[in-house]
Design a protein around this motif. Structure first.
Motif, PDB file in Angstrom:
ATOM      1  N   ALA A   1      36.391  26.741  54.874  1.00  0.00           N
ATOM      2  CA  ALA A   1      35.691  25.505  54.996  1.00  0.00           C
ATOM      3  C   ALA A   1      34.671  25.383  53.749  1.00  0.00           C
ATOM      4  N   VAL A   2      33.850  26.311  54.074  1.00  0.00           N
ATOM      5  CA  VAL A   2      32.668  26.624  52.934  1.00  0.00           C
ATOM      6  C   VAL A   2      33.220  26.626  51.603  1.00  0.00           C
ATOM      7  N   TYR A   3      34.487  27.371  51.426  1.00  0.00           N
ATOM      8  CA  TYR A   3      34.849  27.736  49.952  1.00  0.00           C
ATOM      9  C   TYR A   3      35.414  26.146  49.386  1.00  0.00           C
ATOM     10  N   ALA A   4      36.148  25.497  50.311  1.00  0.00           N
ATOM     11  CA  ALA A   4      36.868  24.212  49.881  1.00  0.00           C
ATOM     12  C   ALA A   4      35.500  23.375  49.591  1.00  0.00           C
ATOM     13  N   ALA A   5      34.651  23.232  50.256  1.00  0.00           N
ATOM     14  CA  ALA A   5      33.568  22.434  50.065  1.00  0.00           C
ATOM     15  C   ALA A   5      32.860  22.511  48.707  1.00  0.00           C
ATOM     16  N   CYS A   6      32.518  23.840  48.492  1.00  0.00           N
ATOM     17  CA  CYS A   6      32.008  24.152  47.380  1.00  0.00           C
ATOM     18  C   CYS A   6      32.879  24.200  46.039  1.00  0.00           C
ATOM     19  N   ALA A   7      34.140  24.357  46.144  1.00  0.00           N
ATOM     20  CA  ALA A   7      34.930  24.161  45.131  1.00  0.00           C
ATOM     21  C   ALA A   7      35.091  22.773  44.646  1.00  0.00           C
ATOM     22  N   ASN A   8      35.302  21.697  45.722  1.00  0.00           N
ATOM     23  CA  ASN A   8      35.249  20.434  45.461  1.00  0.00           C
ATOM     24  C   ASN A   8      33.752  19.839  44.840  1.00  0.00           C
ATOM     25  N   ARG A   9      32.879  20.409  45.391  1.00  0.00           N
ATOM     26  CA  ARG A   9      31.519  19.951  44.759  1.00  0.00           C
ATOM     27  C   ARG A   9      31.321  20.557  43.315  1.00  0.00           C
ATOM     28  N   ALA A  10      32.105  21.809  43.109  1.00  0.00           N
ATOM     29  CA  ALA A  10      32.005  22.017  41.590  1.00  0.00           C
ATOM     30  C   ALA A  10      32.843  21.282  40.720  1.00  0.00           C
ATOM     31  N   ARG A  11      34.157  21.109  41.142  1.00  0.00           N
ATOM     32  CA  ARG A  11      34.906  20.307  40.399  1.00  0.00           C
ATOM     33  C   ARG A  11      34.357  18.830  40.122  1.00  0.00           C
ATOM     34  N   GLY A  12      33.697  18.310  41.149  1.00  0.00           N
ATOM     35  CA  GLY A  12      33.042  16.955  40.810  1.00  0.00           C
ATOM     36  C   GLY A  12      32.126  17.017  39.824  1.00  0.00           C
ATOM     37  N   ALA A  13      31.425  18.118  39.777  1.00  0.00           N
ATOM     38  CA  ALA A  13      30.092  18.404  38.814  1.00  0.00           C
ATOM     39  C   ALA A  13      30.850  18.412  37.292  1.00  0.00           C
ATOM     40  N   ALA A  14      32.073  18.984  37.516  1.00  0.00           N
ATOM     41  CA  ALA A  14      32.462  19.444  36.158  1.00  0.00           C
ATOM     42  C   ALA A  14      33.223  18.025  35.574  1.00  0.00           C
TER      43      ALA A  14
END
Length: 322
Positions: A241-254
């Motif tokens: 859950a933490v990894y998915a949320a962090c990856a989504n946030r990173a993709r949004g920033a990109a």
């Protein structure tokens, strides 16, 4: 290879290896009594004793992220029904009639829940041998997760243990220890504690999470993600859950970075002077020599001084000090 400090030569082998002692002379009776006393002391030191749990101190380095969890209750029920099948190991404390735990923290915690004495092997070991015994026994009984081993390595290094002792304690090569250390050094302690041991989650997955640190606030996202999960969520699922949320946030920033279009700076007549572009990592000013070659040359000669003046101006206006 990790050295096993528990194995002793079989009794028959020791008997064959040692020559038959000569008959003792009467004058050596005192020495024989002393030797017998030492032998009895060694036998006693390696025997299993029943010890009150409150006489055992839970000190030393932690090799588990979770100790008081549902598995302790299950272990307590098993010991209540069948008794303690495997003794723990302790060593004498500096305080009289007290002991320090070497291994068996979960068994000790379970017996403290149900009451009664705990069966323990008492061994006189130094810090290095005690650490190796702790690591070897835990690897045999309940294999620690990748991140638990990494944290254990970090604590051992901070406590000043030598590399050889650390390798023996966990049965790892020097490269194996390095692989764990590289990952744990990139992860905030709070992030690891929020997720937990995450059995089944290996080096590559933890490394992928660490790689998102520059693109997303991992600890803040982990707090939000874990708070939204049920309290009894397994730690491996917390990791996902933490990894998915962090990856989504990173993709949004990109994606946000890609939407930032360069801006053309123009003079009063509308002629282009330079192009200004920025993203989360840098700010760039680009002057095309073909548009104004003389101005480009002038800027090149004065750029360093101009940047210093702008920096000093920003520092004075923002009150950032020196």
């Amino acid at each position: 290879m990790a050295r096993n400090i528990f194995n002793q030569p079989p009794k028959d082998d020791r008997a064959r290896a040692a020559p038959s002692p000569a008959p003792a002379a009467p004058a050596s009776i005192a020495g024989s009594v002393g030797g017998l006393r030492d032998s009895l002391r060694e036998i006693t030191a390696n025997s299993i004793r029943d010890i009150e749990p409150d006489r055992i101190d839970m000190d030393g380095l932690r090799d588990r992220l979770v100790l008081e969890d549902s598995s302790i209750d299950e272990l307590a029920d098993s010991i209540r029904r069948h008794g303690q099948q495997v003794p723990i190991m302790v060593r004498p404390s500096d305080q009289p009639d007290r002991y320090r735990i070497i291994y068996g923290r979960r068994r000790l915690a379970a017996i403290r829940k149900i009451g009664g004495t705990v069966k323990a092997i008492v061994r006189t070991l130094d810090d290095d041998a005690s650490l190796i015994a702790q690591g070897q026994e835990n690897n045999l009984r309940l294999d620690p997760s990748f991140i638990e081993k990494a944290l254990f390595i970090k604590e051992m290094q901070e406590a000043g243990y030598k590399p050889g002792v650390i390798q023996d304690a966990l049965g790892l090569t020097r490269q194996g220890v390095s692989n764990h250390r590289v990952i744990i050094e990139q992860l905030p302690d709070e992030l690891v504690r929020l997720i937990g041991p995450a059995h089944g989650v290996g080096r590559r997955q933890w490394g992928d999470l660490a790689g998102l640190a520059e693109k997303a606030p991992l600890v803040d996202i982990a707090r939000e993600s874990v708070a939204a999960l049920p309290d009894n969520t397994p730690s491996a699922e917390r990791f996902q859950a933490v990894y998915a949320a962090c990856a989504n946030r990173a993709r949004g920033a990109a994606r946000q970075d890609t939407r930032r279009q360069p801006r053309v700076v123009k003079d009063e007549a509308g002629r282009p002077i330079a192009t200004l572009s920025s993203d989360s990592k840098s700010v760039a000013i680009k002057l095309a020599r073909k548009d104004n070659p003389e101005f480009g040359q002038w800027i090149e000669e004065r750029a360093e001084d101009a940047l210093r003046q702008l920096f000093d101006q920003w520092r004075n206006e923002s009150g950032s000090g020196s």
